[in-house]
Design a protein around this motif. Sequence first.
Motif, PDB file in Angstrom:
ATOM      1  N   ALA A  12     -27.410 -19.876  74.951  1.00  9.95           N
ATOM      2  CA  ALA A  12     -27.969 -19.255  73.755  1.00  9.95           C
ATOM      3  C   ALA A  12     -26.869 -18.679  72.876  1.00  9.95           C
ATOM      4  N   ASP A  13     -27.153 -18.647  71.584  1.00 10.85           N
ATOM      5  CA  ASP A  13     -26.278 -17.978  70.620  1.00 10.85           C
ATOM      6  C   ASP A  13     -26.885 -16.619  70.310  1.00 10.85           C
ATOM      7  N   LEU A  14     -26.119 -15.573  70.558  1.00  9.12           N
ATOM      8  CA  LEU A  14     -26.549 -14.217  70.258  1.00  9.12           C
ATOM      9  C   LEU A  14     -25.703 -13.670  69.127  1.00  9.12           C
ATOM     10  N   LEU A  15     -26.353 -13.038  68.169  1.00 12.87           N
ATOM     11  CA  LEU A  15     -25.644 -12.373  67.083  1.00 12.87           C
ATOM     12  C   LEU A  15     -25.734 -10.877  67.321  1.00 12.87           C
ATOM     13  N   LEU A  16     -24.588 -10.241  67.478  1.00  8.59           N
ATOM     14  CA  LEU A  16     -24.505  -8.792  67.610  1.00  8.59           C
ATOM     15  C   LEU A  16     -24.005  -8.233  66.288  1.00  8.59           C
ATOM     16  N   ILE A  17     -24.790  -7.339  65.704  1.00  9.06           N
ATOM     17  CA  ILE A  17     -24.413  -6.678  64.457  1.00  9.06           C
ATOM     18  C   ILE A  17     -24.111  -5.234  64.835  1.00  9.06           C
ATOM     19  N   GLU A  18     -22.829  -4.930  64.975  1.00  9.60           N
ATOM     20  CA  GLU A  18     -22.397  -3.644  65.546  1.00  9.60           C
ATOM     21  C   GLU A  18     -21.066  -3.236  64.937  1.00  9.60           C
ATOM     22  N   ASP A  19     -21.014  -2.023  64.387  1.00  9.03           N
ATOM     23  CA  ASP A  19     -19.766  -1.559  63.770  1.00  9.03           C
ATOM     24  C   ASP A  19     -18.885  -0.758  64.713  1.00  9.03           C
ATOM     25  N   ASN A  20     -19.383  -0.407  65.888  1.00  4.61           N
ATOM     26  CA  ASN A  20     -18.597   0.366  66.853  1.00  4.61           C
ATOM     27  C   ASN A  20     -17.921  -0.616  67.819  1.00  4.61           C
ATOM     28  N   PRO A  21     -16.583  -0.733  67.752  1.00  2.72           N
ATOM     29  CA  PRO A  21     -15.883  -1.691  68.623  1.00  2.72           C
ATOM     30  C   PRO A  21     -16.115  -1.428  70.114  1.00  2.72           C
ATOM     31  N   GLY A  22     -16.264  -0.172  70.508  1.00  2.00           N
ATOM     32  CA  GLY A  22     -16.518   0.143  71.917  1.00  2.00           C
ATOM     33  C   GLY A  22     -17.862  -0.379  72.384  1.00  2.00           C
TER      34      GLY A  22
END
Length: 154
Positions: A12-22
């Motif tokens: 599967a292809d998952l898109l993570l939209i996240e501005d916190n690198p941790g």
Amino acid sequence: MSDSSSHPRRPADLLLIEDNPGDARLVEEALRDCPNANRLHIVSDGDEALDFLYRRGDHGTAPRPDLVLLDWNIPRTSGENVLTEVKADPDLKHIPVTVLTGSKDDGDVRRSYEKHANACLHKAVEPGEFMDTIEVYTDFWLSVAKLPTGEEGS
């Protein structure tokens, strides 16, 4: 109960939209051992997320994600506005979108469901707990739930 392992799925292809690198790193680590989620795409703001989803600019050849993990509090176009746009688009609205939030505000959770989020996950403070949550989430969506296959109109 059926054995989901007898029905292998494509990765599967998952898109993570996240501005916190941790937090992005924790999601990446949690997915590392997931056999069906080996293609994680990460963007760090709402504008880039929409470019990815609509295959614009630098994301012209982006795959259509099978799942989206959306941080509610991201820069530029807000998570709420990204969710609203995705769920209003006939070509995107079928993609399950899960809102990630560190907020304790029940209003954020209520608004995410009002905007048609498929789920809302709280970002646990403890990294191990957050990773466990992501593993359970991906196991459900990629092994138990039935997702649409292929792209409409392609």
